[in-house]
Design a protein around this motif. Structure first.
Motif, mmCIF file in Angstrom:
data_model
loop_
_atom_site.group_PDB
_atom_site.id
_atom_site.type_symbol
_atom_site.label_atom_id
_atom_site.label_comp_id
_atom_site.label_asym_id
_atom_site.label_seq_id
_atom_site.Cartn_x
_atom_site.Cartn_y
_atom_site.Cartn_z
ATOM 1 N N THR A 12 8.649 -32.332 58.702
ATOM 2 C CA THR A 12 8.523 -33.100 59.940
ATOM 3 C C THR A 12 9.371 -34.346 59.785
ATOM 4 O O THR A 12 9.247 -35.062 58.786
ATOM 5 C CB THR A 12 7.051 -33.490 60.175
ATOM 6 N N TYR A 13 10.281 -34.565 60.732
ATOM 7 C CA TYR A 13 11.113 -35.771 60.681
ATOM 8 C C TYR A 13 10.500 -36.856 61.555
ATOM 9 O O TYR A 13 10.004 -36.581 62.641
ATOM 10 C CB TYR A 13 12.525 -35.474 61.183
ATOM 11 N N ASP A 14 10.575 -38.087 61.079
ATOM 12 C CA ASP A 14 10.155 -39.249 61.854
ATOM 13 C C ASP A 14 11.381 -39.818 62.546
ATOM 14 O O ASP A 14 12.214 -40.452 61.911
ATOM 15 C CB ASP A 14 9.582 -40.326 60.913
ATOM 16 N N ARG A 21 8.677 -31.605 64.451
ATOM 17 C CA ARG A 21 8.399 -30.506 63.522
ATOM 18 C C ARG A 21 9.666 -29.688 63.414
ATOM 19 O O ARG A 21 10.033 -28.981 64.327
ATOM 20 C CB ARG A 21 7.285 -29.598 64.092
ATOM 21 N N ALA A 22 10.377 -29.822 62.312
ATOM 22 C CA ALA A 22 11.686 -29.190 62.195
ATOM 23 C C ALA A 22 11.621 -27.796 61.579
ATOM 24 O O ALA A 22 12.408 -26.927 61.915
ATOM 25 C CB ALA A 22 12.608 -30.072 61.361
ATOM 26 N N LEU A 23 10.685 -27.584 60.674
ATOM 27 C CA LEU A 23 10.719 -26.354 59.868
ATOM 28 C C LEU A 23 9.327 -25.962 59.395
ATOM 29 O O LEU A 23 8.532 -26.815 59.019
ATOM 30 C CB LEU A 23 11.599 -26.596 58.632
ATOM 31 N N PRO A 41 18.701 -19.634 65.274
ATOM 32 C CA PRO A 41 19.300 -20.454 66.311
ATOM 33 C C PRO A 41 19.515 -21.887 65.838
ATOM 34 O O PRO A 41 18.874 -22.355 64.891
ATOM 35 C CB PRO A 41 18.278 -20.403 67.450
ATOM 36 N N SER A 42 20.420 -22.567 66.499
ATOM 37 C CA SER A 42 20.718 -23.949 66.195
ATOM 38 C C SER A 42 19.440 -24.791 66.273
ATOM 39 O O SER A 42 18.641 -24.627 67.193
ATOM 40 C CB SER A 42 21.759 -24.419 67.219
ATOM 41 N N GLY A 43 19.232 -25.660 65.295
ATOM 42 C CA GLY A 43 18.091 -26.562 65.318
ATOM 43 C C GLY A 43 16.794 -25.994 64.763
ATOM 44 O O GLY A 43 15.754 -26.651 64.806
ATOM 45 N N CYS A 44 16.836 -24.775 64.205
ATOM 46 C CA CYS A 44 15.589 -24.154 63.738
ATOM 47 C C CYS A 44 15.209 -24.601 62.332
ATOM 48 O O CYS A 44 14.174 -24.201 61.811
ATOM 49 C CB CYS A 44 15.664 -22.633 63.819
ATOM 50 N N GLY A 45 16.057 -25.427 61.709
ATOM 51 C CA GLY A 45 15.691 -25.945 60.391
ATOM 52 C C GLY A 45 16.435 -25.281 59.242
ATOM 53 O O GLY A 45 16.040 -25.445 58.083
ATOM 54 N N LYS A 46 17.527 -24.592 59.527
ATOM 55 C CA LYS A 46 18.261 -23.906 58.456
ATOM 56 C C LYS A 46 18.825 -24.911 57.447
ATOM 57 O O LYS A 46 18.639 -24.753 56.247
ATOM 58 C CB LYS A 46 19.413 -23.072 59.042
ATOM 59 N N SER A 47 19.511 -25.945 57.958
ATOM 60 C CA SER A 47 20.069 -26.949 57.038
ATOM 61 C C SER A 47 18.962 -27.647 56.267
ATOM 62 O O SER A 47 19.087 -27.908 55.064
ATOM 63 C CB SER A 47 20.863 -28.004 57.810
ATOM 64 N N THR A 48 17.888 -27.934 56.965
ATOM 65 C CA THR A 48 16.748 -28.591 56.330
ATOM 66 C C THR A 48 16.229 -27.761 55.157
ATOM 67 O O THR A 48 15.959 -28.299 54.079
ATOM 68 C CB THR A 48 15.632 -28.808 57.373
ATOM 69 N N SER A 49 16.148 -26.452 55.339
ATOM 70 C CA SER A 49 15.620 -25.618 54.258
ATOM 71 C C SER A 49 16.545 -25.640 53.043
ATOM 72 O O SER A 49 16.076 -25.624 51.900
ATOM 73 C CB SER A 49 15.355 -24.187 54.754
ATOM 74 N N PRO A 210 13.081 -19.980 66.685
ATOM 75 C CA PRO A 210 13.508 -21.324 67.070
ATOM 76 C C PRO A 210 12.596 -22.392 66.446
ATOM 77 O O PRO A 210 11.533 -22.070 65.933
ATOM 78 C CB PRO A 210 13.376 -21.321 68.593
ATOM 79 N N ARG A 211 13.026 -23.628 66.487
ATOM 80 C CA ARG A 211 12.311 -24.743 65.886
ATOM 81 C C ARG A 211 10.843 -24.776 66.321
ATOM 82 O O ARG A 211 10.586 -24.629 67.527
ATOM 83 C CB ARG A 211 13.000 -26.047 66.309
ATOM 84 N N PRO A 212 9.920 -25.045 65.410
ATOM 85 C CA PRO A 212 10.121 -25.178 63.965
ATOM 86 C C PRO A 212 10.289 -23.807 63.329
ATOM 87 O O PRO A 212 9.474 -22.924 63.532
ATOM 88 C CB PRO A 212 8.836 -25.854 63.495
HETATM 89 P P1 ADP Z 1 19.755 -26.086 61.853
HETATM 90 O O1 ADP Z 1 20.455 -26.241 60.557
HETATM 91 O O2 ADP Z 1 19.014 -24.796 61.951
HETATM 92 O O3 ADP Z 1 20.622 -26.317 63.044
HETATM 93 P P2 ADP Z 1 18.432 -28.574 61.102
HETATM 94 O O4 ADP Z 1 17.730 -28.300 59.829
HETATM 95 O O5 ADP Z 1 19.718 -29.294 61.039
HETATM 96 O O6 ADP Z 1 18.589 -27.193 61.909
HETATM 97 O O7 ADP Z 1 17.484 -29.414 62.068
HETATM 98 C C1 ADP Z 1 16.211 -28.959 62.501
HETATM 99 C C2 ADP Z 1 15.644 -29.938 63.494
HETATM 100 O O8 ADP Z 1 15.363 -31.172 62.862
HETATM 101 C C3 ADP Z 1 16.594 -30.253 64.626
HETATM 102 O O9 ADP Z 1 15.825 -30.402 65.809
HETATM 103 C C4 ADP Z 1 17.220 -31.562 64.217
HETATM 104 O O10 ADP Z 1 17.604 -32.309 65.351
HETATM 105 C C5 ADP Z 1 16.081 -32.231 63.466
HETATM 106 N N1 ADP Z 1 16.587 -33.104 62.407
HETATM 107 C C6 ADP Z 1 17.405 -32.734 61.397
HETATM 108 N N2 ADP Z 1 17.647 -33.756 60.567
HETATM 109 C C7 ADP Z 1 16.974 -34.812 61.063
HETATM 110 C C8 ADP Z 1 16.806 -36.176 60.646
HETATM 111 N N3 ADP Z 1 17.389 -36.647 59.532
HETATM 112 N N4 ADP Z 1 16.016 -36.971 61.404
HETATM 113 C C9 ADP Z 1 15.416 -36.497 62.514
HETATM 114 N N5 ADP Z 1 15.514 -35.226 62.960
HETATM 115 C C10 ADP Z 1 16.291 -34.396 62.242
#
Ligand code: ADP
Ligand code: ADP
Length: 228
Positions: A12-14, A21-23, A41-49, A210-212
């Motif tokens: 969860t990002y603040d 809720r990102a992931l 899909p874009s924004g589902c938390g792939k980079s976050t994982s 999709p997100r989360p």
């Molecule tokens: P993906 O790689 O699947 O596109 P991300 O992991 O980049 O997804 O992001 C997942 C969600 O979290 C998105 O809605 C993004 O806007 C949000 N998000 C990512 N990084 C941050 C951050 N540092 N602060 C706040 N929200 C973030």
């Protein structure tokens, strides 16, 4: 134990507009030497994982484990090809590749060989003395690849490594990534939103909601084997 395990992770990002809720919750295991593609899909938390998997981000819940040990910081044996590339603008192309090897205490002579080999693999030999700012987006992406591939790694994490490349080069780099994985014996996780790329490079394709992002379903790809 698996090479990589994401155990019940959620993030969860603040942000300025409250919490996102990102992931997750998401659980995933990657065996040694296995190639897994994460498609979503874009924004589902792939980079976050991936950030969680490499120890750059502590998940809100759950944890990442490599060889059964919790990951709390980046490890040398994990190669990263992330979205912002993490290149050093004041270093040349060959220095950017060489630094990763220097940190890993590879001898000077071997560094030279490995840098040259990695740059040749990605087609950047002619740009060894250039600076990142002189390169196109696709070339920077390939430089980030060369830097990861020059090292002895047991796990490679890639965040859309082919997205900035034109169609022809993308095909070439896809083939290079498959060949290098087969030769290298490392486990890899490829995050992408390209179905074609996921199926070409993943023995297993994990499709996210999709997100989360959670795992919607998993495909087992009999076409993609380690040895054909
Ligand atoms: P993906 O790689 O699947 O596109 P991300 O992991 O980049 O997804 O992001 C997942 C969600 O979290 C998105 O809605 C993004 O806007 C949000 N998000 C990512 N990084 C941050 C951050 N540092 N602060 C706040 N929200 C973030
Ligand atoms: P230092 O200042 O410690 O010598 P540099 O920033 O010049 O390091 O270079 C970073 C890394 O890149 C070093 O590991 C170096 O060995 C490597 N490197 C520099 N030039 C070359 C080259 N021509 N071929 C291969 N590796 C190189």
């Amino acid at each position: 134990p698996p090479k990589l395990e994401l155990s019940n992770v959620s993030q969860t990002y603040d942000g300025a507009r409250g919490k996102t809720r990102a992931l997750g919750p998401l659980s995933l295991q990657v065996a040694p030497g296995e190639s897994v593609a994460i498609l979503g899909p874009s924004g589902c938390g792939k980079s976050t994982s991936l950030l969680i998997a490499c120890g750059l981000l502590k998940p809100t819940q759950g944890g990442a484990f490599v060889d059964g040990a919790i990951v709390t910081r980046p490890r040398l044996e994990t190669g990263l090809i992330l979205q912002d590339f993490g290149l050093m603008p004041w270093k040349t192309v060959e220095q950017n590749v060489g630094l990763g090897l220097q940190v890993r205490r590879v001898s000077k002579r071997e560094r030279r060989e490995r840098v040259a080999d990695a740059l040749a693999r990605v087609g950047l030999s002619d740009f060894a003395k250039a600076y990142p700012a002189e390169l196109s987006g696709g070339m920077r992406q390939r430089l980030a690849m060369a830097r990861a591939l020059a090292c002895d790694i047991d796990l490679l994490l890639m965040d859309e490594p082919l997205s900035a490349l034109d169609a022809l080069l993308r095909e070439e780099m896809q083939n290079m990534l498959k060949r290098t994985w087969r030769e290298g014996g490392y486990a890899q996780v490829l995050v992408t939103h390209s179905i074609e790329e996921a199926v070409f490079l993943g023995q297993r394709v994990v499709v996210m909601t999709p997100r989360p992002g959670r795992i919607a379903f998993t495909l087992y790809n009999s076409e993609m084997q380690a040895d054909d």
